[in-house]
Design a protein around this motif. Sequence first.
Motif, PDB file in Angstrom:
ATOM      1  N   PRO A  48     -40.984 -35.643  44.291  1.00 28.31           N
ATOM      2  CA  PRO A  48     -41.584 -34.472  44.933  1.00 28.31           C
ATOM      3  C   PRO A  48     -40.734 -33.235  44.695  1.00 28.31           C
ATOM      4  O   PRO A  48     -40.732 -32.312  45.483  1.00 28.31           O
ATOM      5  CB  PRO A  48     -41.573 -34.864  46.394  1.00 28.31           C
ATOM      6  N   VAL A  49     -39.978 -33.204  43.640  1.00 28.85           N
ATOM      7  CA  VAL A  49     -38.979 -32.165  43.403  1.00 28.85           C
ATOM      8  C   VAL A  49     -39.567 -30.769  43.378  1.00 28.85           C
ATOM      9  O   VAL A  49     -39.051 -29.860  44.011  1.00 28.85           O
ATOM     10  CB  VAL A  49     -38.230 -32.452  42.079  1.00 28.85           C
ATOM     11  N   LEU A  50     -40.634 -30.558  42.647  1.00 30.36           N
ATOM     12  CA  LEU A  50     -41.191 -29.220  42.486  1.00 30.36           C
ATOM     13  C   LEU A  50     -42.505 -29.084  43.240  1.00 30.36           C
ATOM     14  O   LEU A  50     -43.539 -28.807  42.662  1.00 30.36           O
ATOM     15  CB  LEU A  50     -41.403 -28.915  40.996  1.00 30.36           C
ATOM     16  N   LYS A  51     -42.484 -29.266  44.537  1.00 32.04           N
ATOM     17  CA  LYS A  51     -43.714 -29.249  45.328  1.00 32.04           C
ATOM     18  C   LYS A  51     -44.548 -28.011  45.022  1.00 32.04           C
ATOM     19  O   LYS A  51     -44.051 -26.919  44.942  1.00 32.04           O
ATOM     20  CB  LYS A  51     -43.387 -29.309  46.811  1.00 32.04           C
ATOM     21  N   GLY A  52     -45.831 -28.247  44.821  1.00 29.39           N
ATOM     22  CA  GLY A  52     -46.747 -27.158  44.532  1.00 29.39           C
ATOM     23  C   GLY A  52     -46.954 -26.939  43.043  1.00 29.39           C
ATOM     24  O   GLY A  52     -47.942 -26.377  42.643  1.00 29.39           O
ATOM     25  N   SER A  53     -46.035 -27.366  42.209  1.00 25.73           N
ATOM     26  CA  SER A  53     -46.200 -27.161  40.770  1.00 25.73           C
ATOM     27  C   SER A  53     -45.792 -28.416  40.002  1.00 25.73           C
ATOM     28  O   SER A  53     -45.216 -28.346  38.946  1.00 25.73           O
ATOM     29  CB  SER A  53     -45.356 -25.974  40.319  1.00 25.73           C
ATOM     30  N   THR A  54     -46.100 -29.572  40.563  1.00 25.76           N
ATOM     31  CA  THR A  54     -45.635 -30.815  39.960  1.00 25.76           C
ATOM     32  C   THR A  54     -46.662 -31.501  39.078  1.00 25.76           C
ATOM     33  O   THR A  54     -46.339 -32.488  38.445  1.00 25.76           O
ATOM     34  CB  THR A  54     -45.207 -31.813  41.051  1.00 25.76           C
ATOM     35  N   ASN A  55     -47.872 -30.997  39.030  1.00 28.41           N
ATOM     36  CA  ASN A  55     -48.925 -31.662  38.270  1.00 28.41           C
ATOM     37  C   ASN A  55     -49.231 -30.896  37.001  1.00 28.41           C
ATOM     38  O   ASN A  55     -49.233 -29.674  36.981  1.00 28.41           O
ATOM     39  CB  ASN A  55     -50.206 -31.786  39.104  1.00 28.41           C
ATOM     40  N   MET A  56     -49.524 -31.632  35.919  1.00 28.53           N
ATOM     41  CA  MET A  56     -49.840 -30.991  34.661  1.00 28.53           C
ATOM     42  C   MET A  56     -50.872 -31.827  33.918  1.00 28.53           C
ATOM     43  O   MET A  56     -50.763 -33.042  33.850  1.00 28.53           O
ATOM     44  CB  MET A  56     -48.579 -30.869  33.806  1.00 28.53           C
ATOM     45  N   TRP A  57     -51.870 -31.169  33.362  1.00 29.86           N
ATOM     46  CA  TRP A  57     -52.882 -31.790  32.501  1.00 29.86           C
ATOM     47  C   TRP A  57     -52.641 -31.342  31.069  1.00 29.86           C
ATOM     48  O   TRP A  57     -52.284 -30.189  30.822  1.00 29.86           O
ATOM     49  CB  TRP A  57     -54.281 -31.323  32.898  1.00 29.86           C
ATOM     50  N   GLN A  58     -52.868 -32.214  30.121  1.00 27.97           N
ATOM     51  CA  GLN A  58     -52.746 -31.841  28.724  1.00 27.97           C
ATOM     52  C   GLN A  58     -53.786 -32.625  27.930  1.00 27.97           C
ATOM     53  O   GLN A  58     -53.918 -33.828  28.079  1.00 27.97           O
ATOM     54  CB  GLN A  58     -51.347 -32.159  28.211  1.00 27.97           C
ATOM     55  N   MET A  59     -54.520 -31.923  27.093  1.00 28.81           N
ATOM     56  CA  MET A  59     -55.463 -32.587  26.198  1.00 28.81           C
ATOM     57  C   MET A  59     -54.850 -32.614  24.806  1.00 28.81           C
ATOM     58  O   MET A  59     -54.152 -31.692  24.415  1.00 28.81           O
ATOM     59  CB  MET A  59     -56.797 -31.847  26.190  1.00 28.81           C
ATOM     60  N   TYR A  60     -55.112 -33.666  24.074  1.00 31.62           N
ATOM     61  CA  TYR A  60     -54.610 -33.761  22.710  1.00 31.62           C
ATOM     62  C   TYR A  60     -55.616 -34.435  21.819  1.00 31.62           C
ATOM     63  O   TYR A  60     -56.587 -34.977  22.253  1.00 31.62           O
ATOM     64  CB  TYR A  60     -53.268 -34.488  22.668  1.00 31.62           C
TER      65      TYR A  60
END
Length: 125
Positions: free
Chosen positions: A113-125
């Motif tokens: 939970p280190v960067l709460k609020g900005s911890t999720n990332m989506w990437q398409m390839y």
Amino acid sequence: MRRISIVFAAVALLGIMVSGTAAFEPNFTLSSRFWSQYVGSNGLVLHNGPEMQNDLSIGLPMGFTLGLTHFIGLNGSSLSSGFDDEIDLNLDWAGKALGLNLNAGVFYLDLYPVLKGSTNMWQMY
């Protein structure tokens, strides 16, 4: 995270239903690795301590693969020892079209939970 899991499960189930092959059995691969430290692809040391990586891959019909990777720091104090703790989900498709070998997918990364609020990332390839 729950919503993301539901989306991945729905796509995997759709792949199984669309295949129309009642005899299909998914291919499961499970592995664990231990690292002395967590180093990013750019060479940056993200965690200077022991790390465990667990991978689950499920081969589905029609060239789909569903994957789950879990990284966890092993510093002995807790399961959330820093930037090294994460869960990655991916859904890939590999196949041929117009004589070309193609690979496409979507990748979801959750650092917790280190960067709460900005911890999720989506990437398409």
